[in-house]
Design a protein around this motif. Structure first.
Motif, PDB file in Angstrom:
ATOM      1  N   ASP A 130       0.830  -1.197   0.000  1.00 23.96           N
ATOM      2  CA  ASP A 130       0.000   0.000   0.000  1.00 23.96           C
ATOM      3  C   ASP A 130       0.870   1.254   0.000  1.00 23.96           C
ATOM      4  O   ASP A 130       1.873   1.333   0.721  1.00 23.96           O
ATOM      5  N   ALA A 131       0.473   2.230  -0.799  1.00 29.06           N
ATOM      6  CA  ALA A 131       1.196   3.499  -0.889  1.00 29.06           C
ATOM      7  C   ALA A 131       0.194   4.623  -1.095  1.00 29.06           C
ATOM      8  O   ALA A 131      -0.875   4.427  -1.685  1.00 29.06           O
ATOM      9  N   VAL A 132       0.540   5.808  -0.597  1.00 31.07           N
ATOM     10  CA  VAL A 132      -0.187   7.017  -0.967  1.00 31.07           C
ATOM     11  C   VAL A 132       0.193   7.339  -2.404  1.00 31.07           C
ATOM     12  O   VAL A 132       1.365   7.346  -2.760  1.00 31.07           O
ATOM     13  N   ARG A 133      -0.808   7.604  -3.248  1.00 39.41           N
ATOM     14  CA  ARG A 133      -0.528   7.934  -4.643  1.00 39.41           C
ATOM     15  C   ARG A 133      -0.825   9.423  -4.862  1.00 39.41           C
ATOM     16  O   ARG A 133      -1.930   9.898  -4.583  1.00 39.41           O
ATOM     17  N   ILE A 134       0.186  10.124  -5.333  1.00 36.78           N
ATOM     18  CA  ILE A 134       0.122  11.574  -5.536  1.00 36.78           C
ATOM     19  C   ILE A 134       0.304  11.851  -7.012  1.00 36.78           C
ATOM     20  O   ILE A 134       1.322  11.482  -7.595  1.00 36.78           O
ATOM     21  N   THR A 135      -0.679  12.477  -7.624  1.00 39.47           N
ATOM     22  CA  THR A 135      -0.569  12.863  -9.030  1.00 39.47           C
ATOM     23  C   THR A 135      -0.636  14.370  -9.146  1.00 39.47           C
ATOM     24  O   THR A 135      -1.610  15.002  -8.714  1.00 39.47           O
ATOM     25  N   LEU A 136       0.423  14.949  -9.706  1.00 48.24           N
ATOM     26  CA  LEU A 136       0.459  16.380  -9.982  1.00 48.24           C
ATOM     27  C   LEU A 136      -0.112  16.614 -11.363  1.00 48.24           C
ATOM     28  O   LEU A 136       0.333  16.004 -12.341  1.00 48.24           O
ATOM     29  N   ILE A 137      -1.104  17.478 -11.449  1.00 44.81           N
ATOM     30  CA  ILE A 137      -1.759  17.796 -12.718  1.00 44.81           C
ATOM     31  C   ILE A 137      -1.391  19.236 -13.051  1.00 44.81           C
ATOM     32  O   ILE A 137      -1.988  20.178 -12.512  1.00 44.81           O
ATOM     33  N   PRO A 138      -0.385  19.456 -13.894  1.00 46.45           N
ATOM     34  CA  PRO A 138       0.139  20.811 -14.115  1.00 46.45           C
ATOM     35  C   PRO A 138      -0.945  21.813 -14.492  1.00 46.45           C
ATOM     36  O   PRO A 138      -1.768  21.571 -15.379  1.00 46.45           O
ATOM     37  N   GLY A 139      -0.948  22.946 -13.782  1.00 45.99           N
ATOM     38  CA  GLY A 139      -1.894  24.017 -14.061  1.00 45.99           C
ATOM     39  C   GLY A 139      -3.302  23.759 -13.588  1.00 45.99           C
ATOM     40  O   GLY A 139      -4.178  24.624 -13.749  1.00 45.99           O
ATOM     41  N   VAL A 140      -3.550  22.592 -12.989  1.00 43.16           N
ATOM     42  CA  VAL A 140      -4.910  22.211 -12.599  1.00 43.16           C
ATOM     43  C   VAL A 140      -5.004  21.939 -11.097  1.00 43.16           C
ATOM     44  O   VAL A 140      -5.904  22.413 -10.415  1.00 43.16           O
TER      45      VAL A 140
END
Length: 414
Positions: A187-197
């Motif tokens: 299990d992991a924390v999933r972090i997605t960076l959405i540029p400009g959003v």
């Protein structure tokens, strides 16, 4: 026996109360809600607590959910591209993290406090109430982070760069998701960076009905993720969340297309301006109270430090109170106690505030380098447990350049 009043029944207030109770103090906790009302109410937060903060709970023997909560062993960081991640890597934690729905934890801690002989009073508190209470206790600590009580503590402009919210926040607690992604061994924390959003965070957690995932959008105000304020129905909130995942993070959508809310109160949305406040509140009568945790340091949750800071604050305040002995809890004591907390929390505060801005070139370079250097990924992940370390390489362009050069010369360097 010294008498202490703790106003508020969240992470910091209850942890402090339980700690003081274990040392023989006469402690009263004022809560606006009963344990049953907390447990059956609306979700109050997202949270992911890392090893240091969890250690403070273990020290008090209140780590009741270690065998039930998902064991979070890493952070999966991605940068969204056209339909797939442009960048993706996983950093592994030296010690596991944990996320327990605060409805579960706070209700459990309130019951434990009462069962251990504590005085839990269900009473919504006003400033005029505090004016009556302040002369009945040796120390009054305010740990309730909303409402008129917070206004007792003036804003510290020198430490508060923002006057307006920098993100719109939208949370859904869900179950019924598909299996864990194949590239994650745990299990992991999933972090997605959405540029400009904005950003999407997915946190494995424990809620009232068992294991779940927390879907948490942080949207730049006025952007496409800033679209929850008009929603009142929890089902519509989840539907919009899934539609936004399908649009901006489509590789996550298949896992959640059939997800459902954990309960009718499993959504939350809002926004606030990150603010640091002065720690001493002065009442109309001239009496003083001490603010703690997010009453005085309210960071945006973009780097998940709120509950960690609350736990660290409770631990620091506990130690300072114990060390103070029988001396009066005057304003000098209050300021010095907060200063000890600020010495620690300044790093997570400055990091949180920086991450609300578009990433500078050196941060983009570091994130890209994670595709090549596992040591960098692991060091970044463990920075969530010890934000101070980030200032030795992540937060400074010259230090970042030197660290990357070191990795190129010795890829196993920490």
């Amino acid at each position: 026996m010294r008498k202490i009043l703790v106003v508020g029944s969240g992470q910091s207030g209850l942890q402090l109360a339980l700690g003081l109770q274990s040392h023989g103090y006469d402690v009263t906790v004022l809560s606006a809600r009963t344990p049953e009302e907390v447990y059956s109410g609306r979700v109050m937060s997202t949270q992911c607590m890392f090893d240091t903060a969890l250690g403070h709970e273990r020290d008090l023997g209140v780590n009741f959910w270690d065998n039930d909560a998902p064991r979070i062993e890493g952070l999966n960081v991605a940068v969204a591209g056209e339909g797939k991640p442009m960048i993706e890597w996983v950093g592994w934690l030296d010690g596991p993290a944990q996320s327990v729905d605060q409805r579960v934890k706070m209700a459990g801690w309130m019951e434990a406090f009462e069962n251990r002989g504590g005085n839990l009073v269900i009473h919504g508190v006003t400033v005029s109430d505090l004016d009556r209470f302040v002369n009945l206790y040796d120390l009054v600590v305010v740990a309730a982070g909303r409402g008129e009580l917070v206004e007792l503590f003036g804003r510290d402009a020198s430490r508060s760069p923002y006057t307006e919210p920098q993100r719109s926040l939208a949370v859904s607690y869900v179950r019924g998701m598909g299996p864990r992604p194949e590239h994650l061994r745990a299990d992991a924390v999933r972090i997605t960076l959405i540029p400009g959003v904005g950003e999407l965070f997915i946190i494995p957690a424990l809620t009232t009905s068992g294991p779940c995932d927390i879907l948490f959008f942080e949207g730049i105000p006025g952007g496409p993720l800033d679209s929850f304020a008009d929603l009142r129905d929890p089902g519509e909130h989840l539907h919009r969340t899934l539609e936004l995942i399908r649009e901006f993070v489509p590789w996550e959508y298949d896992r959640y297309r059939d997800a459902e809310l954990t309960d009718a109160h499993g959504t939350l949305q809002g926004r606030f301006a990150p603010t640091v406040r002065h720690p001493v509140g002065t009442l109309p009568s001239g009496g003083t109270v001490l603010g703690m945790a997010d009453v005085v340091v309210a960071n945006d949750p973009i780097v998940g430090q709120g509950s960690n800071n609350a736990s660290k604050c409770a631990s620091i305040y506990l130690n300072r109170i114990l060390e103070h002995g029988d001396r009066p809890f005057d304003t000098e004591f209050m300021q010095r106690t907060f200063d000890a907390f600020w010495e620690d929390v300044q790093y997570s505060t400055n990091w949180s505030n920086a991450m609300l801005q578009p990433p500078p070139p050196h941060v983009l370079e570091l994130i890209g380098a994670g595709m090549k250097h596992q040591a960098l990924c692991d060091r970044f992940a463990n920075g969530f447990n010890n934000p101070k370390d980030l200032f030795d390489w992540f937060m400074d362009p010259e230090k970042a350049k030197a660290y990357l050069a070191e990795l190129e010369a010795n890829p196993t360097a920490v």
